[in-house]
Design a protein around this motif. Structure first.
Motif, PDB file in Angstrom:
ATOM      1  N   THR A 253      -7.436  -2.635   4.516  1.00 31.49           N
ATOM      2  CA  THR A 253      -6.652  -2.836   5.735  1.00 31.49           C
ATOM      3  C   THR A 253      -7.470  -2.481   6.966  1.00 31.49           C
ATOM      4  O   THR A 253      -7.366  -3.129   8.010  1.00 31.49           O
ATOM      5  N   LEU A 254      -8.309  -1.456   6.866  1.00 33.57           N
ATOM      6  CA  LEU A 254      -9.122  -1.037   7.996  1.00 33.57           C
ATOM      7  C   LEU A 254     -10.239  -2.022   8.326  1.00 33.57           C
ATOM      8  O   LEU A 254     -10.891  -1.891   9.360  1.00 33.57           O
TER       9      LEU A 254
ATOM     10  N   MET B 119       0.820  -1.199   0.000  1.00 32.70           N
ATOM     11  CA  MET B 119       0.000   0.000   0.000  1.00 32.70           C
ATOM     12  C   MET B 119       0.864   1.265   0.000  1.00 32.70           C
ATOM     13  O   MET B 119       0.605   2.207  -0.765  1.00 32.70           O
ATOM     14  N   VAL B 120       1.898   1.302   0.848  1.00 29.37           N
ATOM     15  CA  VAL B 120       2.709   2.526   0.924  1.00 29.37           C
ATOM     16  C   VAL B 120       3.582   2.707  -0.310  1.00 29.37           C
ATOM     17  O   VAL B 120       4.018   3.836  -0.614  1.00 29.37           O
ATOM     18  N   GLU B 121       3.852   1.635  -1.039  1.00 28.87           N
ATOM     19  CA  GLU B 121       4.667   1.754  -2.244  1.00 28.87           C
ATOM     20  C   GLU B 121       3.840   2.154  -3.458  1.00 28.87           C
ATOM     21  O   GLU B 121       4.394   2.453  -4.514  1.00 28.87           O
ATOM     22  N   GLY B 122       2.518   2.152  -3.330  1.00 26.34           N
ATOM     23  CA  GLY B 122       1.651   2.514  -4.456  1.00 26.34           C
ATOM     24  C   GLY B 122       1.512   4.015  -4.606  1.00 26.34           C
ATOM     25  O   GLY B 122       1.631   4.767  -3.630  1.00 26.34           O
ATOM     26  N   PRO B 123       1.250   4.500  -5.829  1.00 29.48           N
ATOM     27  CA  PRO B 123       1.122   5.949  -6.070  1.00 29.48           C
ATOM     28  C   PRO B 123      -0.093   6.558  -5.372  1.00 29.48           C
ATOM     29  O   PRO B 123      -0.082   7.729  -5.002  1.00 29.48           O
ATOM     30  N   ASP B 124      -1.146   5.765  -5.189  1.00 22.85           N
ATOM     31  CA  ASP B 124      -2.342   6.305  -4.559  1.00 22.85           C
ATOM     32  C   ASP B 124      -2.082   6.720  -3.111  1.00 22.85           C
ATOM     33  O   ASP B 124      -2.663   7.689  -2.621  1.00 22.85           O
ATOM     34  N   PHE B 125      -1.201   5.982  -2.443  1.00 24.62           N
ATOM     35  CA  PHE B 125      -0.940   6.297  -1.041  1.00 24.62           C
ATOM     36  C   PHE B 125      -0.192   7.626  -0.926  1.00 24.62           C
ATOM     37  O   PHE B 125      -0.478   8.440  -0.040  1.00 24.62           O
TER      38      PHE B 125
END
Length: 263
Positions: A123-124, A97-103
């Protein structure tokens, strides 16, 4: 009619006085022999049967204790593996998730709230909260609610808060994404008999991590408060957690430490 003469054993004392002899000696000898026969019967017949019954009861108890110990060990091992697998799966999910552009766009505030929910939503579903922290430990962004008390009690079970974090690549150094989960949300509920209790220990903190059942120590408590389980924690160069079993009357308690390398 014939009269049967009554016979008496009479003896003379030499002065013409005749007395009757009492045969108490023979009677006492007969009673003594009877007692000996009864005692011999008890020793040869009843005592071995009682000893055999006692040994059978003891053996049955040992088999039941052994079966309970094995059952608790299998359950504790299964829960420990399940927890390690869940944590690894969540950590992979956070990293992706953190490596994706959306994050990155979400952190920069360039997405709407609905889009942010879609990015963080999977994740939530299990997490109580998500937060982004900078290198100094200050919270830049939070979603969800961090519990004030890191221990959750549910009927006879109690669980500690599991926190999983991953570094955020690029940008400011030391930024991390942290997610908090209740262990009870990550673990299947163990199907324990009423006389069994189960405890998972956090080897890195030396505390109770998860417990279920009667008279089990509460999650978050130091292992020192349950000294019978302290030997389950790895010590010195021995990094292997051990399973600890304790029998308290009919109550069976088992504890297993989480592998410190997996947390």
């Amino acid at each position: 009619m014939f009269l049967v003469p009554r016979l008496h054993n009479r003896v003379s004392d030499g002065n013409g006085i005749v007395s009757e002899r009492k045969q108490t000696g023979v009677a006492s000898q007969k009673m003594s022999l009877r007692s000996k026969i009864i005692l011999l019967f008890v020793i040869l017949a009843i005592a071995p049967m009682m000893a055999l019954a006692g040994f059978g009861y003891w053996q049955t108890q040992q088999l039941l204790i052994g079966a309970g110990q094995e059952e608790l060990y299998e359950t504790a091992s299964a829960l420990s593996r399940e927890l390690n697998e869940k944590e690894a799966e969540i950590r992979r999910s956070l990293t992706e998730m953190v490596e994706g552009p959306d994050f990155s766009s979400a952190l920069a505030g360039r997405v709407r709230q609905e889009e942010l929910q879609a990015i963080l939503g999977p994740t939530l579903d299990l997490a109580e909260y998500l937060e982004v922290m900078d290198g100094s430990g200050s919270v830049d962004f939070v979603m969800g609610s961090r519990p004030e008390n890191p221990v959750l009690t549910l009927d006879l079970a109690s669980t500690y808060l599991v926190e999983i974090e991953t570094e955020i690549p690029g940008g400011e150094s030391g930024r991390v994404l942290r997610a908090g989960f209740w262990a009870s949300e990550l673990l299947p509920e163990p199907n324990l008999p009423l006389q069994q209790s189960l405890v998972l220990l956090d080897a890195s903190r030396g505390t109770v991590f998860y417990s279920s059942g009667r008279k089990a120590p509460r999650a978050g408590e130091p292992v020192e408060s349950a000294p019978s389980f302290a030997h389950a924690l790895p010590s010195g160069t021995d990094a292997s957690p051990k399973f600890k079993f304790r029998q308290d009357g009919e109550l069976q308690l088992g504890a297993l430490a989480q592998n410190p390398g997996s947390r």
